[in-house]
Design an enzyme around this catalytic site. Structure first.
Site, PDB file in Angstrom:
ATOM      1  N   LEU A 193      25.547  -2.751   0.464  1.00  0.00           N
ATOM      2  CA  LEU A 193      26.703  -3.615   0.701  1.00  0.00           C
ATOM      3  C   LEU A 193      26.981  -3.555   2.194  1.00  0.00           C
ATOM      4  CD1 LEU A 193      29.337  -2.948  -2.132  1.00  0.00           C
ATOM      5  CD2 LEU A 193      28.250  -5.123  -1.587  1.00  0.00           C
ATOM      6  N   ASP A 194      27.381  -4.678   2.780  1.00  0.00           N
ATOM      7  CA  ASP A 194      27.656  -4.715   4.217  1.00  0.00           C
ATOM      8  C   ASP A 194      28.771  -3.744   4.590  1.00  0.00           C
ATOM      9  OD1 ASP A 194      25.724  -6.623   4.569  1.00  0.00           O
ATOM     10  OD2 ASP A 194      27.122  -8.319   4.649  1.00  0.00           O
ATOM     11  N   PHE A 195      28.790  -3.361   5.840  1.00  0.00           N
ATOM     12  CA  PHE A 195      29.785  -2.438   6.383  1.00  0.00           C
ATOM     13  C   PHE A 195      31.207  -2.893   6.073  1.00  0.00           C
ATOM     14  CE2 PHE A 195      32.271  -1.085  10.249  1.00  0.00           C
ATOM     15  CZ  PHE A 195      32.310   0.264   9.959  1.00  0.00           C
ATOM     16  N   SER A 244      32.093  -4.952   3.658  1.00  0.00           N
ATOM     17  CA  SER A 244      32.252  -5.304   2.250  1.00  0.00           C
ATOM     18  C   SER A 244      32.543  -4.050   1.439  1.00  0.00           C
ATOM     19  CB  SER A 244      30.982  -5.982   1.724  1.00  0.00           C
ATOM     20  OG  SER A 244      30.725  -7.182   2.429  1.00  0.00           O
TER      21      SER A 244
END
Length: 248
Positions: free
Chosen positions: A103-105, A107
């Site tokens: 998961l993105d930083f 998110s």
């Protein structure tokens, strides 16, 4: 499983550093030095050594659901720039776990943590069609006339993709909360897809991976039982893994 992926999952090193080890001739598979990055191995049968040392695969399978907070890197170890990583939550466990997917930083939401490399590979491979569901805050307000376009799909990075599901949850004064689901595993898929549709993502929460749902608060986790993980594997992989000594 690719050898660099195996070395990363086993805790030897990161996948990128594993590639350097392979290219420099420091990795052996069944007594033979390999230098090809596309070399594939069976984690349960092949004998892998790095610098002459045997890489051991834990026979004890462990799985948990983790609510990754925002502003945390989906990575283990220290980040060179000082950003917070998963080490804050998992460095003191008695079993080494790694994230099955990312998961993105900025998110948040559901991540599966495990030490089962085969499972981690399968869960995000599009061929198994395991749907990941997201709640997303987008700007501007969603135009209901765009729903058909969103559902029809588009090309991203040379590949045609489209959502498995989509709905509007709530409209705010200048933004909308939507729910969207994909079985694809492309990097930044949700953000890039919605950008292509004319929307900016302001917040993203992954709420489900297959039948596993997000619960608790950011930073919390829950171990999966043997029954839960066996049922999941039977449903999505068509295999029985109940005798693999899963942790529960």
């Amino acid at each position: 499983m690719r050898i660099n992926r195996f070395l990363s999952f086993s805790g030897i090193t990161s996948r990128r550093k594993a590639e350097n080890l392979i290219l420099s001739g420091k990795v052996e598979v069944n007594g033979k030095v390999i230098t090809e990055l596309n070399c594939k191995i069976d984690p349960y049968k092949d004998i892998v050594k790095v610098n002459g040392e045997l890489v051991k695969v834990s026979k004890k399978r462990a799985y948990l659901l983790f609510y990754k907070p925002r502003w945390v890197l989906t990575a283990l170890g220290k980040d060179p720039s000082g950003l917070e990583t998963l080490d804050k939550y998992f460095k003191d466990f008695d079993v080494r776990l790694f994230p099955a997917g990312r998961l993105d930083f900025d998110s948040e939401g559901l991540i599966l943590m495990t030490n089962d490399g085969e499972f981690a590979h399968k869960i995000h491979h599009p061929s198994f069609k395991i749907i990941k569901r997201y709640q997303v805050l987008i700007n501007p307000i969603f135009d209901i006339a765009s729903k058909e376009k969103v559902l029809s799909g588009c090309f991203l990075m040379g590949k045609f993709v489209k959502p498995d599901d989509f709905k509007v949850i709530k409209n705010l004064s200048d933004a909308s909360w939507i729910e969207i689901a994909f079985h694809e595993g492309m990097k930044h898929l949700v953000k890039e897809y919605l950008k292509k549709m004319g929307y900016d993502v302001k917040r993203l929460i992954r709420i489900a991976i297959g039948d596993f749902r997000l619960t608790g608060v950011a930073g919390s986790y829950r171990w999966l039982s043997q029954e839960e993980i066996s049922r999941f594997k039977r449903k999505y992989f068509g295999e029985e893994f109940g005798d693999r000594n899963e942790r529960y």
